[in-house]
Design a protein around this motif. Structure first.
Motif, mmCIF file in Angstrom:
data_model
loop_
_atom_site.group_PDB
_atom_site.id
_atom_site.type_symbol
_atom_site.label_atom_id
_atom_site.label_comp_id
_atom_site.label_asym_id
_atom_site.label_seq_id
_atom_site.Cartn_x
_atom_site.Cartn_y
_atom_site.Cartn_z
ATOM 1 N N PHE B 174 49.672 -44.219 43.885
ATOM 2 C CA PHE B 174 49.910 -45.391 42.790
ATOM 3 C C PHE B 174 49.225 -46.261 43.225
ATOM 4 O O PHE B 174 48.207 -47.851 42.494
ATOM 5 C CB PHE B 174 50.591 -45.346 42.567
ATOM 6 N N HIS B 176 46.098 -49.742 43.946
ATOM 7 C CA HIS B 176 44.386 -49.114 43.425
ATOM 8 C C HIS B 176 43.800 -49.012 44.809
ATOM 9 O O HIS B 176 43.018 -50.942 45.212
ATOM 10 C CB HIS B 176 44.347 -50.254 42.612
ATOM 11 N N VAL B 190 47.180 -41.718 41.551
ATOM 12 C CA VAL B 190 46.259 -41.923 40.242
ATOM 13 C C VAL B 190 46.209 -43.790 39.891
ATOM 14 O O VAL B 190 47.095 -44.532 40.431
ATOM 15 C CB VAL B 190 48.498 -41.906 39.304
ATOM 16 N N HIS B 191 45.114 -43.925 38.926
ATOM 17 C CA HIS B 191 44.532 -45.052 39.313
ATOM 18 C C HIS B 191 44.824 -45.342 37.858
ATOM 19 O O HIS B 191 43.772 -45.627 36.984
ATOM 20 C CB HIS B 191 42.830 -45.308 39.923
ATOM 21 N N LEU B 192 45.907 -46.040 37.593
ATOM 22 C CA LEU B 192 46.559 -46.552 36.006
ATOM 23 C C LEU B 192 45.309 -47.636 35.471
ATOM 24 O O LEU B 192 44.427 -47.364 34.437
ATOM 25 C CB LEU B 192 47.289 -47.389 36.339
ATOM 26 N N SER B 193 44.759 -48.634 36.680
ATOM 27 C CA SER B 193 43.468 -49.173 36.017
ATOM 28 C C SER B 193 42.792 -48.942 35.192
ATOM 29 O O SER B 193 41.680 -48.755 34.672
ATOM 30 C CB SER B 193 42.865 -50.245 36.350
ATOM 31 N N ASP B 194 42.089 -47.464 36.307
ATOM 32 C CA ASP B 194 40.433 -46.645 36.013
ATOM 33 C C ASP B 194 41.328 -46.094 34.136
ATOM 34 O O ASP B 194 40.169 -46.037 33.376
ATOM 35 C CB ASP B 194 40.273 -45.931 36.565
ATOM 36 N N SER B 195 42.174 -46.122 34.241
ATOM 37 C CA SER B 195 42.534 -44.632 33.428
ATOM 38 C C SER B 195 42.252 -46.130 32.202
ATOM 39 O O SER B 195 41.894 -45.790 30.777
ATOM 40 C CB SER B 195 44.208 -44.094 33.237
ATOM 41 N N LEU B 196 43.060 -46.875 32.322
ATOM 42 C CA LEU B 196 43.447 -48.252 31.260
ATOM 43 C C LEU B 196 41.649 -48.331 30.725
ATOM 44 O O LEU B 196 41.556 -48.670 29.190
ATOM 45 C CB LEU B 196 43.617 -48.927 31.173
#
Lengths: 211, 211
Positions: B174, B176, B190-196
């Protein structure tokens, strides 16, 4: 710069991230082969991808990091401010509310809601938790672009319906359920279990290869 | 049942999830068209995908939910127990440690580590937090399959190197940052910023279509 293929769009956040890191560390120009090594993507793939944004990778000069970072940011819609609410003030909701990097990219958390009345008024970073009953009232005063759902899957569909009626146009969905929303509403789901299963699949296959 | 195409493998967690829900609610058989409506995938896609597991979707009878759920679970490696440690006892680490569903799928959290000495001994569900200094000692007594990294990106590469040396074969990352690990080590990021950013991209494009 119209009609960027979907496969390229998918890689844009990754380009944006690496270019941002390069920019922060003061790098002004970078060649496709340096980017290739850094990003674990072939140099020819990088040249093909970046060609969609105009041919500003001159032979021998490399790409202008700042320009490329800015232009990809604009394509990703990062030149705007998005107002975000988080539904669910559990650990995951709190973790997301505490990522200051999201705010730096223009995603401003404007509200946090939870169905537990005991959390009402608790401050999470700069935002106080509201009760779910206050949702409709909140929307009378605030225009919200994105709703983050960090609620149990049983609660998610009804909450999504309620938010669609209130005009929410995008969901970042962490509930383990596929949301059904109108066609013009964006849903980006992060199904953590699905991601974990990719690991168990890969581990099983590594073991089989060894046999 | 060898050589399942990658594109099919990617959809297996989704099949597994829906079949699990059907199984829980007592459904014994389901047709491809019912699955199609439920999963938002075309019925012919479903028939093609599930054909890889033998032709047990008989015309007019539908698929045996329990059998299909079990066999897909086996392919995904869910018929085994995986020992998991979480590195980083912040909000996200806690959120993941508290998902009892992971444990039900065979992912057992065996340790939680943090560099903050004040957290040492704190119980998160059934596991007490250890200090990062205790990592090597912990591995002398425990075999760990998967390490979950919920640490800042500046710390992640060194921690990953340390864990690879200790024999960890898979990372759920998780942080980045793209981890560099040996070829036989699995990394699922799981790159949350990429998803956003996929959301901001889609929202911008919706707006453009309206103009």
């Amino acid at each position: 710069m119209e009609n960027i293929p979907n496969a390229v769009v998918k890689r844009l956040p990754m380009y944006y991230r690496h270019l941002g890191e390069l920019r922060e560390s003061g790098v002004e120009r970078i060649s496709s082969s340096e980017l290739s090594e850094r990003m674990n993507v072939t140099a020819s793939q990088i040249r093909q991808d970046l060609n969609h944004f105009g041919g500003f990778g001159q032979q021998g000069y490399g790409y202008n990091v700042e320009y490329l970072h800015t232009i990809i940011g604009n394509i990703l819609g990062l030149n705007k401010i998005y107002h975000v609410i988080i539904i669910g003030a559990g650990n995951l909701g709190r973790a997301l509310a505490n990522y200051t990097n999201f705010e730096k990219s223009g995603f401003v958390i404007t509200g946090i809601f939870d169905s537990n009345p005991e959390l009402r008024g608790e401050m999470i970073r700069t935002v106080s938790v509201s009760h779910m009953d206050e949702l409709e009232m909140f929307f009378e005063k605030n225009k919200i672009d994105i709703a983050v759902l960090t609620v149990p899957k049983s609660a998610a569909p009804d909450i999504a319906d309620r938010l669609v009626k209130l005009g929410v146009k995008a969901f970042w969905n962490f509930a383990h359920v596929d949301l059904k929303v109108p066609e013009d509403v964006v849903v980006e789901s992060v199904h953590l279990s699905d991601s974990l299963m990719k690991i168990s699949y890969s581990l099983s296959n590594l073991e089989k290869e060894k046999l």
